[in-house]
Design a protein around this motif. Structure first.
Motif, PDB file in Angstrom:
ATOM      1  N   GLY A  39       0.851  -1.188   0.000  1.00  0.00           N
ATOM      2  CA  GLY A  39       0.000   0.000   0.000  1.00  0.00           C
ATOM      3  C   GLY A  39       0.883   1.233   0.000  1.00  0.00           C
ATOM      4  N   HIS A  40       0.298   2.368  -0.374  1.00  0.00           N
ATOM      5  CA  HIS A  40       1.059   3.617  -0.429  1.00  0.00           C
ATOM      6  C   HIS A  40       0.418   4.616   0.521  1.00  0.00           C
ATOM      7  N   SER A  41       1.277   5.358   1.229  1.00  0.00           N
ATOM      8  CA  SER A  41       0.757   6.267   2.250  1.00  0.00           C
ATOM      9  C   SER A  41      -0.179   7.323   1.650  1.00  0.00           C
ATOM     10  N   GLU A  42       0.028   7.680   0.360  1.00  0.00           N
ATOM     11  CA  GLU A  42      -0.849   8.680  -0.270  1.00  0.00           C
ATOM     12  C   GLU A  42      -2.244   8.110  -0.568  1.00  0.00           C
ATOM     13  N   HIS A  43      -2.340   6.771  -0.613  1.00  0.00           N
ATOM     14  CA  HIS A  43      -3.626   6.139  -0.955  1.00  0.00           C
ATOM     15  C   HIS A  43      -3.880   4.994   0.028  1.00  0.00           C
ATOM     16  N   PRO A  44      -4.136   5.322   1.291  1.00  0.00           N
ATOM     17  CA  PRO A  44      -4.148   4.291   2.332  1.00  0.00           C
ATOM     18  C   PRO A  44      -5.195   3.193   2.139  1.00  0.00           C
ATOM     19  N   GLN A  45      -6.248   3.474   1.406  1.00  0.00           N
ATOM     20  CA  GLN A  45      -7.308   2.450   1.296  1.00  0.00           C
ATOM     21  C   GLN A  45      -7.090   1.509   0.115  1.00  0.00           C
ATOM     22  N   ARG A  46      -6.017   1.725  -0.673  1.00  0.00           N
ATOM     23  CA  ARG A  46      -5.793   0.908  -1.864  1.00  0.00           C
ATOM     24  C   ARG A  46      -4.551   0.049  -1.697  1.00  0.00           C
ATOM     25  N   SER A  47      -4.540  -1.098  -2.357  1.00  0.00           N
ATOM     26  CA  SER A  47      -3.337  -1.923  -2.327  1.00  0.00           C
ATOM     27  C   SER A  47      -3.152  -2.640  -3.663  1.00  0.00           C
ATOM     28  N   ALA A  48      -1.985  -3.227  -3.829  1.00  0.00           N
ATOM     29  CA  ALA A  48      -1.664  -3.976  -5.053  1.00  0.00           C
ATOM     30  C   ALA A  48      -0.673  -5.072  -4.667  1.00  0.00           C
ATOM     31  N   PHE A  49      -0.469  -5.985  -5.603  1.00  0.00           N
ATOM     32  CA  PHE A  49       0.524  -7.035  -5.356  1.00  0.00           C
ATOM     33  C   PHE A  49       1.840  -6.669  -6.025  1.00  0.00           C
ATOM     34  N   PHE A  50       2.910  -7.161  -5.426  1.00  0.00           N
ATOM     35  CA  PHE A  50       4.232  -6.938  -6.011  1.00  0.00           C
ATOM     36  C   PHE A  50       5.056  -8.216  -5.905  1.00  0.00           C
ATOM     37  N   LEU A  51       5.716  -8.545  -6.996  1.00  0.00           N
ATOM     38  CA  LEU A  51       6.589  -9.721  -7.016  1.00  0.00           C
ATOM     39  C   LEU A  51       7.903  -9.352  -7.710  1.00  0.00           C
ATOM     40  N   ALA A  52       9.019  -9.677  -7.058  1.00  0.00           N
ATOM     41  CA  ALA A  52      10.345  -9.387  -7.638  1.00  0.00           C
ATOM     42  C   ALA A  52      10.728 -10.529  -8.584  1.00  0.00           C
ATOM     43  N   ARG A  53      10.767 -10.234  -9.881  1.00  0.00           N
ATOM     44  CA  ARG A  53      10.986 -11.278 -10.899  1.00  0.00           C
ATOM     45  C   ARG A  53      12.310 -12.016 -10.711  1.00  0.00           C
ATOM     46  N   HIS A  54      13.325 -11.279 -10.325  1.00  0.00           N
ATOM     47  CA  HIS A  54      14.650 -11.884 -10.177  1.00  0.00           C
ATOM     48  C   HIS A  54      14.956 -12.261  -8.736  1.00  0.00           C
ATOM     49  N   GLY A  55      13.921 -12.271  -7.885  1.00  0.00           N
ATOM     50  CA  GLY A  55      14.120 -12.591  -6.485  1.00  0.00           C
ATOM     51  C   GLY A  55      14.536 -11.357  -5.701  1.00  0.00           C
ATOM     52  N   SER A 237      12.777   6.145 -10.519  1.00  0.00           N
ATOM     53  CA  SER A 237      11.934   6.993  -9.668  1.00  0.00           C
ATOM     54  C   SER A 237      10.628   7.330 -10.403  1.00  0.00           C
ATOM     55  N   ASN A 238      10.709   7.542 -11.725  1.00  0.00           N
ATOM     56  CA  ASN A 238       9.481   7.761 -12.499  1.00  0.00           C
ATOM     57  C   ASN A 238       8.593   6.524 -12.476  1.00  0.00           C
ATOM     58  N   VAL A 239       9.223   5.346 -12.552  1.00  0.00           N
ATOM     59  CA  VAL A 239       8.446   4.098 -12.526  1.00  0.00           C
ATOM     60  C   VAL A 239       7.720   3.990 -11.184  1.00  0.00           C
ATOM     61  N   ARG A 240       8.429   4.289 -10.102  1.00  0.00           N
ATOM     62  CA  ARG A 240       7.812   4.205  -8.765  1.00  0.00           C
ATOM     63  C   ARG A 240       6.647   5.179  -8.635  1.00  0.00           C
ATOM     64  N   GLN A 241       6.858   6.394  -9.151  1.00  0.00           N
ATOM     65  CA  GLN A 241       5.800   7.414  -9.087  1.00  0.00           C
ATOM     66  C   GLN A 241       4.574   6.951  -9.879  1.00  0.00           C
ATOM     67  N   LEU A 242       4.847   6.375 -11.034  1.00  0.00           N
ATOM     68  CA  LEU A 242       3.759   5.885 -11.888  1.00  0.00           C
ATOM     69  C   LEU A 242       3.002   4.747 -11.185  1.00  0.00           C
ATOM     70  N   ILE A 243       3.736   3.863 -10.549  1.00  0.00           N
ATOM     71  CA  ILE A 243       3.095   2.763  -9.825  1.00  0.00           C
ATOM     72  C   ILE A 243       2.243   3.318  -8.684  1.00  0.00           C
ATOM     73  N   ALA A 244       2.762   4.317  -7.972  1.00  0.00           N
ATOM     74  CA  ALA A 244       1.989   4.914  -6.864  1.00  0.00           C
ATOM     75  C   ALA A 244       0.683   5.491  -7.391  1.00  0.00           C
ATOM     76  N   THR A 245       0.731   6.167  -8.545  1.00  0.00           N
ATOM     77  CA  THR A 245      -0.486   6.736  -9.129  1.00  0.00           C
ATOM     78  C   THR A 245      -1.455   5.614  -9.522  1.00  0.00           C
ATOM     79  N   LEU A 246      -0.920   4.566 -10.137  1.00  0.00           N
ATOM     80  CA  LEU A 246      -1.782   3.455 -10.565  1.00  0.00           C
ATOM     81  C   LEU A 246      -2.435   2.771  -9.370  1.00  0.00           C
ATOM     82  N   VAL A 247      -1.686   2.599  -8.299  1.00  0.00           N
ATOM     83  CA  VAL A 247      -2.241   1.945  -7.108  1.00  0.00           C
ATOM     84  C   VAL A 247      -3.354   2.813  -6.516  1.00  0.00           C
ATOM     85  N   GLY A 248      -3.200   4.115  -6.633  1.00  0.00           N
ATOM     86  CA  GLY A 248      -4.177   5.029  -6.022  1.00  0.00           C
ATOM     87  C   GLY A 248      -5.452   5.195  -6.825  1.00  0.00           C
TER      88      GLY A 248
END
Ligand code: HPA
Length: 249
Positions: A39-55, A237-248
């Protein structure tokens, strides 16, 4: 629910809180890592899944990733759409390191990977004319617009076997085939997502001009890991920002 598969440079989602963490056992073995619900602090009621492809930490080579277990695990957790984040080389010389691209096509040059959930006796011939889900691409484009992040829409992703980088002649062949990006992890992930009935899109971060490609205005030089790591650092950092927006959303 949206899921992200993080590639090189994205083994953890900094800025996100881990709400839940599950090591999913699948019929294909273990996925690359535990599936995180974030979850992201800017969008506390939303969540998403994350998986690290390379571990986590990064340790699984592109050809050794258990793509079937990864997709299976995300589906089992309840994901309905997957955005794969992929570091890529640019075959199209008008692209530069740190550019973000949403390909709409791919060509698979990989070999020897476990690339289907079908068995010898139970086969499903999925339609794969358009390997990426158009509505998911549109969702990313609109999130990018609202975050002021530039993404190029359209392109052809060449999935190569690796782990070595390509020769200049191989990249010329890819260019002749119509490819604009090259990476090692886009397949079979996209096809497995389609087989599993998941929406799928690839968010590509350009981290180097591919072998023999001279980015417009850039000097001709060897591809070094140091340059790639710098582009990953600068672009993520742009990717992270984009993910935060998508999660929200
Ligand atoms: N080739 C293949 N895969 C890659 C590259 C490349 O130049 N850069 C990042 N992933």
């Amino acid at each position: 629910m949206l899921a992200f598969i993080g590639g090189t440079g994205l083994t953890r989602l900094e800025g996100f809180e881990i709400l839940n963490e599950k090591l999913v056992d699948t019929p294909y073995g273990q996925p690359s890592a535990a599936v995180l619900e974030v979850g992201h602090s800017e969008h506390p009621q939303r969540s998403a899944f994350f998986l690290a492809r390379h571990g986590h930490p990064h340790g699984i080579a592109p050809h050794a990733v258990n793509y079937r277990a990864n997709i299976w695990a995300l589906k089992e957790m309840g994901a309905t759409a997957v955005i794969g984040v992929n570091a890529v080389g640019s075959v199209d010389p008008s692209l530069h390191p740190t550019d973000l691209v949403l390909p709409d096509q791919l060509i698979d040059y990989t070999w020897g990977r476990a690339s289907t959930f079908s068995t010898d006796s139970a086969v499903e011939h999925i339609d794969f004319s358009w390997p990426y889900t158009a509505s998911l691409i549109e969702q990313i484009v609109s999130a990018a617009k609202s975050s002021g992040i530039q993404v190029r829409q359209g392109g052809v992703y060449a999935a190569t076997q690796g782990p070595r980088l390509e020769t200049a002649a191989e990249i010329r062949r890819l260019a002749n085939d119509g490819c604009t990006l090259v990476g090692m992890t886009g397949m079979p992930e996209a096809a497995l997502a389609r087989e599993a009935g998941l929406e799928y899109a690839s968010l590509c971060l350009v981290v180097n001009p591919a072998a023999g490609v001279k980015a417009e205005g850039a000097p001709d030089r060897e591809i070094t890991m140091a340059d790639i790591e710098q582009a990953v650092l600068d672009g993520m950092s742009n990717v992270r920002q984009l993910i935060a927006t998508l999660v929200g959303e």
